[in-house]
Design an enzyme around this catalytic site. Structure first.
Site, short mmCIF file in Angstrom:
data_model
loop_
_atom_site.label_atom_id
_atom_site.label_comp_id
_atom_site.label_asym_id
_atom_site.label_seq_id
_atom_site.Cartn_x
_atom_site.Cartn_y
_atom_site.Cartn_z
N TYR A 77 1.00 -1.43 -0.13
CA TYR A 77 -0.22 0.10 0.16
C TYR A 77 0.85 1.15 0.07
O TYR A 77 0.74 2.18 -0.80
CB TYR A 77 -0.82 0.02 1.18
CG TYR A 77 -1.77 1.16 1.25
CD1 TYR A 77 -3.02 1.21 0.81
CD2 TYR A 77 -1.58 2.12 2.44
CE1 TYR A 77 -4.05 2.36 0.88
CE2 TYR A 77 -2.58 3.18 2.51
CZ TYR A 77 -3.85 3.15 1.58
OH TYR A 77 -4.51 4.37 1.78
N GLY A 112 -2.22 0.18 22.86
CA GLY A 112 -3.33 1.28 22.73
C GLY A 112 -2.85 2.77 22.78
O GLY A 112 -3.58 3.80 22.55
N ARG A 139 -3.38 8.27 16.28
CA ARG A 139 -3.98 8.63 14.93
C ARG A 139 -4.79 9.92 15.15
O ARG A 139 -5.28 10.20 16.40
CB ARG A 139 -4.89 7.49 14.45
CG ARG A 139 -4.17 6.26 14.04
CD ARG A 139 -3.39 6.33 13.10
NE ARG A 139 -2.74 4.92 12.54
CZ ARG A 139 -1.59 4.55 13.39
NH1 ARG A 139 -0.92 5.16 14.35
NH2 ARG A 139 -1.08 3.21 12.82
N GLN A 189 2.80 6.89 15.90
CA GLN A 189 2.01 8.20 15.89
C GLN A 189 1.89 8.58 14.71
O GLN A 189 2.57 8.53 13.66
CB GLN A 189 2.87 9.12 16.72
CG GLN A 189 4.50 9.11 16.29
CD GLN A 189 5.07 10.21 17.10
OE1 GLN A 189 4.73 10.89 18.13
NE2 GLN A 189 6.49 10.32 16.52
N ARG A 190 0.86 9.48 14.40
CA ARG A 190 0.49 10.49 13.42
C ARG A 190 -0.40 11.37 13.34
O ARG A 190 -1.51 11.37 14.20
CB ARG A 190 -0.29 9.17 12.40
CG ARG A 190 -0.66 9.77 11.09
CD ARG A 190 -1.32 8.94 10.32
NE ARG A 190 -0.52 7.89 9.90
CZ ARG A 190 -1.19 6.49 9.51
NH1 ARG A 190 -2.34 6.36 9.58
NH2 ARG A 190 -0.11 5.73 8.81
P1 NAD Z 1 -12.85 1.95 0.08
O1 NAD Z 1 -11.96 0.66 0.18
O2 NAD Z 1 -14.10 2.20 0.73
O3 NAD Z 1 -12.77 2.50 -1.14
C1 NAD Z 1 -12.11 2.25 -2.21
C2 NAD Z 1 -12.74 1.84 -3.49
O4 NAD Z 1 -11.89 1.53 -4.57
C3 NAD Z 1 -13.79 0.64 -3.24
O5 NAD Z 1 -15.10 1.03 -3.90
C4 NAD Z 1 -13.11 -0.59 -4.21
O6 NAD Z 1 -14.28 -1.40 -4.65
C5 NAD Z 1 -12.43 0.42 -5.27
N1 NAD Z 1 -11.25 -0.44 -5.90
C6 NAD Z 1 -10.39 -1.08 -5.28
N2 NAD Z 1 -9.65 -1.59 -6.06
C7 NAD Z 1 -10.12 -1.26 -7.50
C8 NAD Z 1 -9.57 -1.56 -8.66
N3 NAD Z 1 -8.57 -2.11 -8.93
N4 NAD Z 1 -10.51 -1.06 -9.86
C9 NAD Z 1 -11.50 -0.12 -9.67
N5 NAD Z 1 -12.10 0.11 -8.33
C10 NAD Z 1 -11.33 -0.43 -7.24
O7 NAD Z 1 -11.66 2.94 0.67
P2 NAD Z 1 -11.64 4.56 1.13
O8 NAD Z 1 -11.32 4.92 2.53
O9 NAD Z 1 -12.96 5.07 0.61
O10 NAD Z 1 -10.36 5.24 0.33
C11 NAD Z 1 -10.58 5.66 -0.89
C12 NAD Z 1 -9.21 6.34 -1.52
O11 NAD Z 1 -8.61 7.01 -0.17
C13 NAD Z 1 -8.05 5.19 -1.37
O12 NAD Z 1 -7.32 5.24 -2.69
C14 NAD Z 1 -7.27 5.20 -0.24
O13 NAD Z 1 -6.00 4.60 -0.20
C15 NAD Z 1 -7.46 6.62 0.11
N6 NAD Z 1 -7.28 6.83 1.63
C16 NAD Z 1 -8.20 6.62 2.29
C17 NAD Z 1 -8.03 7.13 4.02
C18 NAD Z 1 -9.00 6.98 4.86
O14 NAD Z 1 -8.81 7.02 6.03
N7 NAD Z 1 -10.35 6.46 4.62
C19 NAD Z 1 -6.78 7.53 4.25
C20 NAD Z 1 -5.66 7.63 3.24
C21 NAD Z 1 -5.85 7.47 1.70
N1 UDP Z 2 -6.34 -0.54 15.68
C1 UDP Z 2 -6.83 -1.20 16.88
N2 UDP Z 2 -7.92 -2.17 16.92
C2 UDP Z 2 -8.68 -2.65 15.90
C3 UDP Z 2 -8.20 -1.90 14.44
C4 UDP Z 2 -7.05 -1.14 14.54
O1 UDP Z 2 -6.27 -0.88 18.03
O2 UDP Z 2 -9.69 -3.29 15.83
C5 UDP Z 2 -5.18 0.09 15.74
C6 UDP Z 2 -4.08 -0.20 14.52
O3 UDP Z 2 -3.02 -0.99 15.17
C7 UDP Z 2 -3.75 1.11 14.29
C8 UDP Z 2 -4.92 2.25 14.73
O4 UDP Z 2 -5.76 1.28 15.43
O5 UDP Z 2 -2.65 1.54 15.43
C9 UDP Z 2 -5.35 2.48 13.14
O6 UDP Z 2 -5.69 1.51 12.50
P1 UDP Z 2 -6.23 1.70 11.11
O7 UDP Z 2 -6.28 0.04 10.47
O8 UDP Z 2 -7.74 2.23 11.20
O9 UDP Z 2 -5.63 2.56 10.34
P2 UDP Z 2 -4.00 3.09 10.02
O10 UDP Z 2 -3.22 1.67 10.90
O11 UDP Z 2 -3.90 2.43 8.31
O12 UDP Z 2 -3.80 4.24 10.21
#
Ligand code: NAD
Ligand code: UDP
Length: 312
Positions: free
Chosen positions: A143, A205, A209, A275-276
Site C-alpha cells: 500500500y 493502545g 492517530r 504516531q500520526r
Molecule cells: P474503500 O475501500 O471504501 O474504497 C476504495 C474503492 O476502490 C472501493 O469502492 C473499491 O471497490 C475500489 N477499488 C479497489 N480496487 C479497485 C480496482 N482495481 N479498480 C477499480 N476499483 C477499485 O476505501 P476509502 O477509505 O474510501 O479510500 C478511498 C481512497 O482514499 C483510497 O485510494 C485510499 O487509499 C485513500 N485513503 C483513504 C484513507 C481513509 O482514512 N479512509 C486514508 C488515506 C488514503
Molecule cells: N487498531 C486497533 N484495533 C482495531 C483496529 C485497529 O487498535 O480493531 C489500531 C491499529 O493497530 C492502528 C490504529 O488502530 O494503530 C489505526 O488502525 P487503522 O487500520 O484504522 O488505520 P492505519 O493503521 O492504517 O492508520
C-alpha cells in the site's frame, strides 16, 4: 463538468460522487466493487447525471471527462494485504491508466494518496516536506510504496507531459458508509460497542492517530481540485490535527454510543505506525481549509449510521 471518480462506490468516493452531483456536475463512478458496493451509491442511481461502470483501473479505459478523482484502492490494512500484488497493481497501473486518460483528453486529475507515505514517522506532526520512514519490504509496503509510486507518476506526468495534476495525502478519515467489516479502528470499535462485544485494541493502545470526518475531507479535496497556484501540483496533507491514542478513541466511542465498553488487547500488527498527526499549514494557506467537525460530533453521526445498518 463531466467528472470521473474511480473507487466511487467506496467509502470516501461515494461521498465525493454525492457532493459533485449536488454541485450540478455529471458524475461517472468507476469501481470493481472489491471493497465498495452498489449499495453505497444506490441513492444516486435515479439521478440522470450519474453513471456507474464496473471496471478495474488496472485495465485501460477510454472515457471523455474534464476532471478525474483517482480513488480506486483498498484502504484498510486487512483488505490491501489480502492480495498485496493486486494492491500494488491497483496503485501503479491504475495511476498510469488514469494519467494516460488525463493526458489524452486534457483532464485535470487528482490522486488520493495517504499519510502512509510517511510510514512510521520520525518527524511529528508530519509536514509535506518530510520524506517518510517506510519499510519497503514489510506487510504494509504494498500500500505505502504503491501510493509513493503513484505520487512519483503524478509528478513525472506533470513535469514530462504537462498534465494538470493534484495529490492529496489523506490522513485517517471516518464516517458513514465505512464497511462494518472494514477492519479499520473507528468502524471496528463502533460496531463492537453496538454489538456489546469487547473492543479490540492492538498493542498497548498508546499509538496515536488523528481522525477526520468525511465531510470535512471531501470539502478539502474539492477545493484542492479547483484551486490554481504555481505550487498546486505538490502534495497537500488533509486531515484533522486532533490526535488521540487508541485507548482514548475507545473511550470516545463509548461516550458517542452510550455503551459501556470492555477492552481486549490483541497483538500489534507489523510496522504499525506509533504516531500520526497532520501538519495542515499548507492546506490552510493554499485552500483556506481546516476541518470543522470535532471527533465527538463525527463519531455520533457515524454511530447513528452503524446502529441503523446493524439493525437491517
Ligand atoms: P474503500 O475501500 O471504501 O474504497 C476504495 C474503492 O476502490 C472501493 O469502492 C473499491 O471497490 C475500489 N477499488 C479497489 N480496487 C479497485 C480496482 N482495481 N479498480 C477499480 N476499483 C477499485 O476505501 P476509502 O477509505 O474510501 O479510500 C478511498 C481512497 O482514499 C483510497 O485510494 C485510499 O487509499 C485513500 N485513503 C483513504 C484513507 C481513509 O482514512 N479512509 C486514508 C488515506 C488514503
Ligand atoms: N487498531 C486497533 N484495533 C482495531 C483496529 C485497529 O487498535 O480493531 C489500531 C491499529 O493497530 C492502528 C490504529 O488502530 O494503530 C489505526 O488502525 P487503522 O487500520 O484504522 O488505520 P492505519 O493503521 O492504517 O492508520
Amino acid at each position: 463538468m463531466r467528472i470521473l471518480v474511480t473507487g466511487g462506490a467506496g467509502f470516501i468516493g461515494s461521498h465525493l460522487c454525492e457532493r459533485l452531483l449536488d454541485e450540478g456536475h455529471d458524475v461517472v463512478c468507476l469501481d470493481n466493487y472489491f471493497t465498495g458496493s452498489k449499495e453505497n451509491v444506490a441513492h444516486l442511481l435515479d439521478n440522470y447525471r450519474f453513471e456507474l461502470i464496473r471496471h478495474d483501473v488496472t485495465l485501460p479505459v477510454f472515457l471523455e471527462v474534464d476532471q478525474i478523482y483517482n480513488f480506486a484502492c483498498p484502504a484498510s490494512p486487512i483488505h490491501y494485504q489480502y492480495n498485496p500484488v493486486k494492491t500494488v497493481k491497483t496503485s501503479v497501473m491504475g495511476a498510469i491508466n488514469m494519467l494516460g486518460m488525463a493526458k489524452r483528453v486534457g483532464a485535470r486529475i487528482l490522486q488520493a494518496s495517504t499519510s502512509e507515505v510517511y510510514g512510521d514517522p520520525e518527524v511529528h506532526p508530519q509536514p509535506e516536506s518530510y520524506w517518510g520512514n517506510v519499510n519497503c519490504i514489510g506487510l504494509r509496503s504494498c500500500y505505502d510504496e504503491g501510493k509513493r509510486v503513484a505520487e512519483t507518476l503524478f509528478m513525472d506526468y506533470h513535469r514530462q507531459n504537462d498534465v494538470d495534476t493534484r495529490i492529496v495525502r489523506i490522513f485517517n478519515t471516518y464516517g458513514p458508509r465505512m464497511h462494518p467489516n472494514d477492519g479499520r479502528v473507528v468502524s471496528n470499535f463502533i460496531v463492537q460497542a453496538l454489538r456489546g462485544e469487547e473492543l479490540t485494541v492492538y498493542g498497548t493502545g498508546e499509538q496515536t492517530r488523528s481522525f477526520c470526518y468525511v465531510d470535512d475531507l471531501v470539502e478539502g479535496i474539492i477545493r484542492l481540485m479547483n484551486t490554481e497556484d504555481d505550487d498546486i501540483h505538490l502534495p497537500v496533507n488533509l486531515g484533522n490535527p486532533g490526535e488521540f491514542t487508541m485507548n482514548e478513541l475507545a473511550q470516545e466511542v463509548s461516550k458517542a454510543s452510550g455503551e459501556n465498553i470492555n477492552i481486549k488487547h490483541l497483538p500489534l500488527p507489523q510496522d504499525d505506525p506509533k504516531q500520526r498527526q497532520p501538519n495542515i499549514n499548507r492546506a490552510n494557506e493554499l485552500l483556506n481549509w481546516s476541518p470543522k467537525i470535532p471527533l465527538a460530533e463525527g463519531l455520533k453521526k457515524t454511530v447513528d449510521y452503524f446502529a441503523e445498518r446493524i439493525k437491517t
